[in-house]
Scaffold this motif. Structure first.
Motif, PDB file in Angstrom:
ATOM      1  N   THR A   8     -17.674 -23.067 -59.900  1.00  0.00           N
ATOM      2  CA  THR A   8     -17.522 -22.228 -57.867  1.00  0.00           C
ATOM      3  C   THR A   8     -18.587 -21.095 -58.124  1.00  0.00           C
ATOM      4  N   ARG A   9     -18.490 -20.506 -57.468  1.00  0.00           N
ATOM      5  CA  ARG A   9     -19.288 -19.222 -57.335  1.00  0.00           C
ATOM      6  C   ARG A   9     -18.517 -18.115 -57.555  1.00  0.00           C
ATOM      7  N   LEU A  10     -17.140 -18.342 -57.319  1.00  0.00           N
ATOM      8  CA  LEU A  10     -16.309 -17.427 -58.212  1.00  0.00           C
ATOM      9  C   LEU A  10     -16.651 -17.210 -59.456  1.00  0.00           C
ATOM     10  N   ALA A  11     -16.247 -18.463 -60.109  1.00  0.00           N
ATOM     11  CA  ALA A  11     -16.312 -18.533 -61.392  1.00  0.00           C
ATOM     12  C   ALA A  11     -17.614 -19.052 -62.471  1.00  0.00           C
ATOM     13  N   VAL A  12     -19.011 -18.855 -61.887  1.00  0.00           N
ATOM     14  CA  VAL A  12     -20.559 -18.127 -62.062  1.00  0.00           C
ATOM     15  C   VAL A  12     -20.436 -16.621 -62.128  1.00  0.00           C
ATOM     16  N   GLN A  13     -20.463 -16.489 -60.930  1.00  0.00           N
ATOM     17  CA  GLN A  13     -20.432 -14.879 -60.840  1.00  0.00           C
ATOM     18  C   GLN A  13     -19.150 -14.381 -61.805  1.00  0.00           C
ATOM     19  N   SER A  14     -18.302 -14.986 -62.052  1.00  0.00           N
ATOM     20  CA  SER A  14     -17.272 -14.226 -62.720  1.00  0.00           C
ATOM     21  C   SER A  14     -17.692 -14.483 -64.817  1.00  0.00           C
ATOM     22  N   ALA A  45     -29.782 -10.847 -63.584  1.00  0.00           N
ATOM     23  CA  ALA A  45     -29.468 -12.118 -62.913  1.00  0.00           C
ATOM     24  C   ALA A  45     -29.027 -12.587 -63.666  1.00  0.00           C
ATOM     25  N   LEU A  46     -28.148 -13.964 -63.117  1.00  0.00           N
ATOM     26  CA  LEU A  46     -27.379 -14.451 -63.315  1.00  0.00           C
ATOM     27  C   LEU A  46     -28.088 -16.087 -63.280  1.00  0.00           C
ATOM     28  N   ASP A  47     -27.804 -17.249 -64.445  1.00  0.00           N
ATOM     29  CA  ASP A  47     -28.932 -18.460 -64.678  1.00  0.00           C
ATOM     30  C   ASP A  47     -27.189 -19.464 -64.822  1.00  0.00           C
TER      31      ASP A  47
END
Length: 444
Positions: A251-257, A133-135
């Motif tokens: 942002t969602r994109l910046a966190v997931q990347s 997961a990411l945090d």
């Protein structure tokens, strides 16, 4: 004692003995380490795993404040998933010592740990390292604060009290620092990435992130930090942050990347000889059902979701022209720089998340809605060294990924490197090469 009473006592003792025997004989999957992961995430995913592989009578117990046990049965055989909350370091040591099958870690093992656990195998391999997961943490201010971004050095000045007035950063008024009292995952990350051992300034303390956000919503001069899982509402907004490269908002994109600098992975680690059930659980966390359970537990999953075109593009003109009409997939492929160091000798080319992300890209592009779409592959390099070398490295990385995707049957329209012109971290900083040397995937 009557015959009936004696018979009842014998029956009770027999049942108790059978229960004790079953408890002793129950197979265990021992998962030790990070308190943050042990609190909600791992128990929720473990229960989902047990259900999906056919276990029944699933129940959770709490033998001690730091120990969660999940009991289940299948075909009359009991199983206990033992989730021990301690720390990332202790979880890793327990695996090294043979006291746990899997370590929960909010960071990668350091050089000393890898040396101590040499017998475990290649812990940078996707067979032993599982990005579950990411945090992350967000630094938040009142929506009327004119400040848009802070560098880590500037943020450290604010959090230590060296900077006391917003005018130092183009704002106005005295800075009011707010913090959640006690240990928490956001503070752990700020300690690790920003503070560098410096003490915090006196702050208004709050019981939880929700209380902190409510206070900042009432104070235009306030600043604080919370986990990315904490909603902040319309009156509070996060700052874009930089640790020597470009400033990135969460942002969602910046966190997931993982472009956003206060993002981290939640890892599971196991030895080469981890048992079948332990490996089954670790692999389950990587799949769609496991990642759905991650999301239900309130964490960022690492499965691939539809991307979008960023509202602004930062970088050289040829990069902006190349991807200007495309949508970016929310990932960045990164490389295995041997795990222990940054010597540049790749042990297995891709890091463990990238290995699985390539599989996810293939599955994503095979969805009916994406048929006929084409991919753009853009490589980036670290800022250390000459610009010519950086351009060559970025091109090599882009070509490597493009050939991998084309070998899997995907249509790649362009593969191009843009050198070191869009760094995410300052050259020479710890981990800078790992963050800067990456490949983006865009879709037309």
């Amino acid at each position: 004692m009557s015959r009936i009473a004696g018979w009842l006592v014998a029956m009770v003792l027999s049942v108790a003995a059978s229960a004790a025997h079953a408890q002793v004989d129950a197979e265990r999957v021992r998962i030790h380490g990070s308190q943050t992961m042990a609190a909600r995430l791992v128990p929720a995913v473990a229960e989902s795993w047990l259900h999906d592989i056919g276990y029944q009578d699933i129940r959770r117990t709490q033998p001690s404040p730091t120990l969660t046990e999940i009991h289940a049965q299948r075909d009359g055989m009991p199983l206990i998933v033992e989730i021990q909350a301690s720390s990332s370091a202790q979880g890793f040591q327990d695996v090294v010592d043979g006291n746990a099958h899997i370590a929960m870690m909010t960071r990668r093992p350091n050089a000393e740990e890898l040396d101590a656990g040499w017998q475990l195998g290649d812990l940078a391999s996707h067979d032993q390292e599982f990005a579950m997961a990411l945090d992350g943490a967000a630094v938040v201010v009142h929506r009327d604060n004119p400040l848009a971004q802070l560098g880590f050095a500037q943020l450290r000045r604010v959090l230590t009290g060296q900077a006391r007035d917003w005018r130092e950063f183009g704002g106005r008024g005295a800075i009011h620092l707010h913090m959640v009292a006690g240990a928490n995952s956001a503070r752990d990350l700020i300690d690790e990435r920003v503070m560098q051992g410096s003490p915090y300034a006196p702050a208004s303390l709050h019981a939880d992130g929700e209380s902190l956000v409510r206070s900042i919503a009432k104070d235009p001069n306030a600043i604080g930090f919370v986990t990315l899982r904490q909603p902040w509402g319309a009156s509070v907004r996060p700052l874009a942050l930089s640790d020597g490269g470009r400033a990135v908002a969460p942002t969602r994109l910046a966190v997931q990347s993982e472009d956003y600098p206060l993002t981290r992975r939640f890892h599971l680690y196991g030895s080469q000889m981890m048992g079948a059930l332990s490996r089954s659980f670790a692999l389950y966390t990587m799949g769609q059902r496991g990642q759905d359970a991650v999301a239900r537990a309130g964490h960022f999953a690492v499965t691939l979701r539809p991307g979008y075109a960023p509202p602004t593009l930062v970088g050289p003109k040829d990069y902006r022209d190349l991807v200007g009409k495309a949508t970016r997939l929310p990932l960045s492929l990164r490389f295995n720089l041997t795990g222990n160091n940054e010597s540049g000798v790749a042990a297995s080319v891709y890091d463990s998340r990238a290995v699985r992300d390539i599989d996810r890209i293939v599955a994503f592009m095979q969805l009916p809605v994406n048929r006929g779409r084409r991919l753009l592959v853009v490589g980036f390099a670290d800022t250390a060294g000459s610009s010519v070398a950086a351009t060559m490295t970025s091109n090599d990385r882009a070509d490597l990924v493009a050939h991998e995707l084309m070998a899997r049957g995907l249509p790649v329209l362009h593969a191009r490197g843009v050198g070191a012109q869009v760094p995410l971290a300052a050259a020479g900083a710890s981990g800078a090469r790992y963050r800067n040397e990456r490949v983006e995937i865009w879709m037309l």
